[in-house]
Each structure stands twice: as structure tokens, then as C-alpha cells.
Scaffold this motif. Structure first.
Motif, PDB file in Angstrom:
ATOM      1  N   ALA A  87       0.618  -1.124   0.120  1.00 31.75           N
ATOM      2  CA  ALA A  87       0.093  -0.088  -0.116  1.00 31.75           C
ATOM      3  C   ALA A  87       0.866   1.316   0.082  1.00 31.75           C
ATOM      4  CB  ALA A  87      -0.933   0.075   1.352  1.00 31.75           C
ATOM      5  N   PHE A  88       1.995   1.299   0.867  1.00 32.46           N
ATOM      6  CA  PHE A  88       2.970   2.293   0.875  1.00 32.46           C
ATOM      7  C   PHE A  88       3.421   2.694  -0.559  1.00 32.46           C
ATOM      8  CE2 PHE A  88       7.101   3.966   1.305  1.00 32.46           C
ATOM      9  CZ  PHE A  88       6.873   5.258   1.820  1.00 32.46           C
ATOM     10  N   ARG A  89       3.946   1.564  -1.231  1.00 30.75           N
ATOM     11  CA  ARG A  89       4.638   1.712  -2.734  1.00 30.75           C
ATOM     12  C   ARG A  89       3.456   2.142  -3.527  1.00 30.75           C
ATOM     13  NH1 ARG A  89       8.641  -3.076  -3.590  1.00 30.75           N
ATOM     14  NH2 ARG A  89       9.366  -1.843  -5.405  1.00 30.75           N
ATOM     15  N   GLU A  90       2.371   1.676  -3.631  1.00 27.99           N
ATOM     16  CA  GLU A  90       1.129   2.098  -4.356  1.00 27.99           C
ATOM     17  C   GLU A  90       0.426   3.406  -4.107  1.00 27.99           C
ATOM     18  OE1 GLU A  90      -0.939  -1.349  -4.609  1.00 27.99           O
ATOM     19  OE2 GLU A  90       0.571  -2.711  -4.917  1.00 27.99           O
ATOM     20  N   ARG A  91       0.963   3.864  -3.175  1.00 32.25           N
ATOM     21  CA  ARG A  91       0.187   5.255  -2.465  1.00 32.25           C
ATOM     22  C   ARG A  91      -1.241   4.926  -2.331  1.00 32.25           C
ATOM     23  NH1 ARG A  91       3.820  10.035  -5.720  1.00 32.25           N
ATOM     24  NH2 ARG A  91       5.925   9.228  -5.192  1.00 32.25           N
ATOM     25  N   ARG A  92      -1.548   3.956  -1.723  1.00 32.88           N
ATOM     26  CA  ARG A  92      -3.067   3.841  -1.428  1.00 32.88           C
ATOM     27  C   ARG A  92      -3.131   3.369   0.288  1.00 32.88           C
ATOM     28  NH1 ARG A  92      -3.713  -1.470  -0.567  1.00 32.88           N
ATOM     29  NH2 ARG A  92      -2.256  -2.783  -1.549  1.00 32.88           N
ATOM     30  N   PRO A  93      -4.437   3.815   0.765  1.00 39.45           N
ATOM     31  CA  PRO A  93      -4.360   3.006   1.988  1.00 39.45           C
ATOM     32  C   PRO A  93      -4.522   1.656   2.206  1.00 39.45           C
ATOM     33  CG  PRO A  93      -6.247   4.559   1.390  1.00 39.45           C
ATOM     34  CD  PRO A  93      -5.481   4.254   0.207  1.00 39.45           C
ATOM     35  N   PRO A  94      -3.885   0.959   3.163  1.00 44.69           N
ATOM     36  CA  PRO A  94      -3.918  -0.440   3.169  1.00 44.69           C
ATOM     37  C   PRO A  94      -5.343  -0.841   3.589  1.00 44.69           C
ATOM     38  CG  PRO A  94      -3.126   0.508   5.147  1.00 44.69           C
ATOM     39  CD  PRO A  94      -3.135   1.800   4.275  1.00 44.69           C
ATOM     40  N   ASN A  95      -5.753  -2.260   3.366  1.00 44.06           N
ATOM     41  CA  ASN A  95      -7.012  -2.690   3.328  1.00 44.06           C
ATOM     42  C   ASN A  95      -7.618  -2.935   4.545  1.00 44.06           C
ATOM     43  OD1 ASN A  95      -5.772  -4.997   4.328  1.00 44.06           O
ATOM     44  ND2 ASN A  95      -5.785  -6.313   2.510  1.00 44.06           N
ATOM     45  N   TRP A  96      -6.761  -2.465   5.761  1.00 45.22           N
ATOM     46  CA  TRP A  96      -7.475  -2.453   7.134  1.00 45.22           C
ATOM     47  C   TRP A  96      -7.890  -1.065   7.624  1.00 45.22           C
ATOM     48  CZ3 TRP A  96      -2.127  -4.178   6.698  1.00 45.22           C
ATOM     49  CH2 TRP A  96      -1.188  -3.202   7.085  1.00 45.22           C
ATOM     50  N   THR A  97      -7.841  -0.111   6.800  1.00 50.08           N
ATOM     51  CA  THR A  97      -8.099   1.066   7.005  1.00 50.08           C
ATOM     52  C   THR A  97      -9.487   1.544   7.123  1.00 50.08           C
ATOM     53  OG1 THR A  97      -6.337   2.007   5.722  1.00 50.08           O
ATOM     54  CG2 THR A  97      -7.832   3.791   6.377  1.00 50.08           C
ATOM     55  N   GLU A  98     -10.058   2.108   8.409  1.00 51.18           N
ATOM     56  CA  GLU A  98     -11.298   2.577   8.494  1.00 51.18           C
ATOM     57  C   GLU A  98     -11.361   3.869   8.815  1.00 51.18           C
ATOM     58  OE1 GLU A  98     -14.212   1.056   8.269  1.00 51.18           O
ATOM     59  OE2 GLU A  98     -13.712  -1.334   8.319  1.00 51.18           O
ATOM     60  N   THR A  99     -12.603   4.717   8.399  1.00 48.48           N
ATOM     61  CA  THR A  99     -12.485   6.130   8.715  1.00 48.48           C
ATOM     62  C   THR A  99     -13.796   6.108   9.753  1.00 48.48           C
ATOM     63  OG1 THR A  99     -11.695   7.030   6.687  1.00 48.48           O
ATOM     64  CG2 THR A  99     -13.437   8.389   7.891  1.00 48.48           C
ATOM     65  N   ILE A 100     -13.534   6.447  11.058  1.00 41.61           N
ATOM     66  CA  ILE A 100     -14.646   6.441  11.972  1.00 41.61           C
ATOM     67  C   ILE A 100     -15.069   7.969  12.312  1.00 41.61           C
ATOM     68  CG2 ILE A 100     -15.059   5.939  14.509  1.00 41.61           C
ATOM     69  CD1 ILE A 100     -14.211   3.712  12.704  1.00 41.61           C
ATOM     70  N   THR A 101     -16.478   8.331  12.263  1.00 35.02           N
ATOM     71  CA  THR A 101     -16.932   9.467  12.371  1.00 35.02           C
ATOM     72  C   THR A 101     -17.685   9.473  13.675  1.00 35.02           C
ATOM     73  OG1 THR A 101     -19.339   8.769  11.646  1.00 35.02           O
ATOM     74  CG2 THR A 101     -17.927   9.312   9.854  1.00 35.02           C
TER      75      THR A 101
END
Length: 283
Positions: free
Chosen positions: A256-270
Motif C-alpha cells: 500500500a505504501f509503494r502504491e500510494r493507497r490506504p492499506p486494506n485495514w483502514t477505516e474512517t470513524i465518524t
């Protein structure tokens, strides 16, 4: 999540577990039944995925009044056998506190109103403590002729011996901004609505980290804190742990770091997630 609790509201949302102390008639005091329910609420059943974080807060704008003074009073006219029973209950609370402090997932305390005695100990066992401006912390036991027996190790671990002594021998009430300055709390919110947003911010940060890596770092850091310096954790074991992580979540994290994307465990909590999970109890 089983919600057959009398003194708690427990909700699982977005992979997180929200535990709300909900006994307003006692200001969420830590009676034996509530402690037993808390112990059950932090238990992950076999085959159940562990929550990515655990959040503890109180209902009705009040975190926790500490021990149940009514329960203490019932032992006052007792015999030596009742003394043994009181000691056993106190030891049971200590066992719960040790379990809470050593959980592999991050533990956050969201403190509104008072965190007295055992309530302050509950906050000190958390990894991150967020508080409102009106929060009040106190080691209040000595004002009742008691000692903070089972919470003392967690207060000292969070605050250090000097400050723990000061608070313990004075029963001093420490309010929001001063609590942050002294390190009792990590960050301050002006009010309940802002506290929900601040909690969501920290949960989003936690959910940007790999869950198994977060579960492994807590015991690693505890080992480093306990070991004579500068040795820290055993180097061979730490290296093996690093290699294990590299082969596990590290594969996705590095990709994910090399591809400049969030890793698949990322969640946005509101803040709405927080309110839906525990807002009804904190109204």
C-alpha cells in the motif's frame, strides 16, 4: 454482541467495541455486579474476531464515581469473615484491572464529569484518555479512610510515583486542562459533542494501523518498560517478532505504501459512529 447487561451498554460498531457504564443512580459506581459485567464485556469469545479497539465511557455526562460506597458500608459491622469477603471482592476488581490494562487491543477512556477513585483507576488503565473541560479526576479513597489498593499500580504506571503520591495523600480534584498538563488525560474536548469527534479522530488513527501489529506492540512496549535499560526487549525475540510481522500484515502495508493507497485495514470513524454506538446512554 450480547447486550444482556444490567449496568452496561455494550455495542460493537465498525470493528470497535463501545462499553458505556450505565448505572446513573449511583453515578456509575463500580459495584461487584458492574465489575463482573465489565470483565465479561472485555472478553473475546473463542472464534470471535477481537475488536480493533475498546472504548470505555460513562452515561449521563458522568464517567464513574469509583467504588460503590453503599457496598462498602454493608461490611462495616462485619466480622473477620466479612473482612475476608471484602478483601476477595477487592482482589477480584484488581484481577479485572490487570486484564483491562493488558488487553492486546488499544483501550480508550472518554471521560466526562467525574472520574473518582476507581473511576480514575479505570481511566489510568487505558492507553489513551480523552476528557471534556468539566472532567474531574481524584484519588478520593483516603478521604473515606481507605486506600486505592487495586488501582495504585495503574495510577503509578501512568503518572509516576511523585504525582501519584501527591494525589493520593491529598485527594486533590484535578480538572480537565490541569489533567492534560499532568498527563492524567491525553487531550481535551470542550464539550460532549466535541468529545465524540475527538474520539472518532483517535479511532480513525488507530484503524489506520494494522490490527495484529497493534496487538503485538502493546506487550512489546510493556516488556521494554519493565526491562533494565538499555536492554529493552530481548533482541532475538524482537527480531523474530519483526520478521513475523513482515511476512503477515507487512506484505499489505508495504504494498500500500509503494502504491500510494490506504492499506486494506483502514477505516474512517465518524462522530456519528460514536454517537450511534454510545450516544443513547450518554444523553
Amino acid at each position: 454482541m450480547d447486550n444482556a447487561y444490567r449496568h452496561l451498554i455494550v455495542a460493537d460498531r465498525r470493528g470497535l467495541r463501545f462499553i458505556t457504564l450505565n448505572r446513573p443512580e449511583t453515578r456509575n459506581a463500580l459495584g461487584a455486579e458492574m465489575v463482573a459485567e465489565l470483565d465479561r464485556a472485555i472478553t473475546v469469545e473463542p472464534g470471535e474476531p477481537p475488536p480493533r479497539a475498546l472504548i470505555v465511557r460513562g452515561s449521563n455526562g458522568f464517567f464513574c464515581a469509583g467504588g460503590n460506597v453503599g457496598g462498602f458500608a454493608a461490611n462495616l459491622a462485619g466480622s473477620g469473615r466479612q473482612d475476608e469477603a471484602a478483601a476477595a471482592r477487592n482482589l477480584g476488581f484488581g484481577s479485572f484491572m490487570a486484564r483491562l490494562a493488558t488487553l492486546p487491543m488499544p483501550v480508550l477512556a472518554a471521560v466526562e464529569g467525574a472520574a473518582m477513585g476507581g473511576g480514575m483507576g479505570l481511566a489510568c488503565a487505558a492507553d489513551i484518555v480523552l476528557a471534556t473541560d468539566d472532567a474531574r479526576f481524584a484519588l478520593s479513597e483516603t478521604r473515606l479512610g481507605l486506600v486505592p489498593a487495586q488501582i495504585a499500580p495503574f495510577v503509578v504506571a501512568r503518572l509516576g510515583l511523585r504525582l501519584a503520591r501527591r494525589l493520593g495523600i491529598s485527594g486533590e480534584h484535578v480538572r480537565g486542562a490541569e489533567a492534560v498538563r499532568l498527563g492524567i488525560a491525553d487531550q481535551l474536548a470542550p464539550d460532549r459533542s466535541s468529545l465524540d469527534g475527538l474520539l472518532a479522530h483517535w479511532l480513525t488513527l488507530i484503524c489506520a494501523c494494522a490490527p495484529r501489529a497493534n496487538a503485538l506492540i502493546k506487550p512489546l512496549l510493556a516488556e521494554c518498560a519493565a526491562a533494565p535499560q538499555p536492554a529493552g526487549a530481548e533482541p532475538d525475540r524482537a527480531a523474530a517478532l519483526f520478521a513475523r510481522c513482515l511476512r503477515d500484515e507487512g506484505v499489505e502495508g508495504i504494498a500500500a505504501f509503494r502504491e500510494r493507497r490506504p492499506p486494506n485495514w483502514t477505516e474512517t470513524i465518524t462522530a456519528d459512529d460514536v454517537r450511534l454506538a454510545c450516544g443513547a446512554a450518554s444523553a
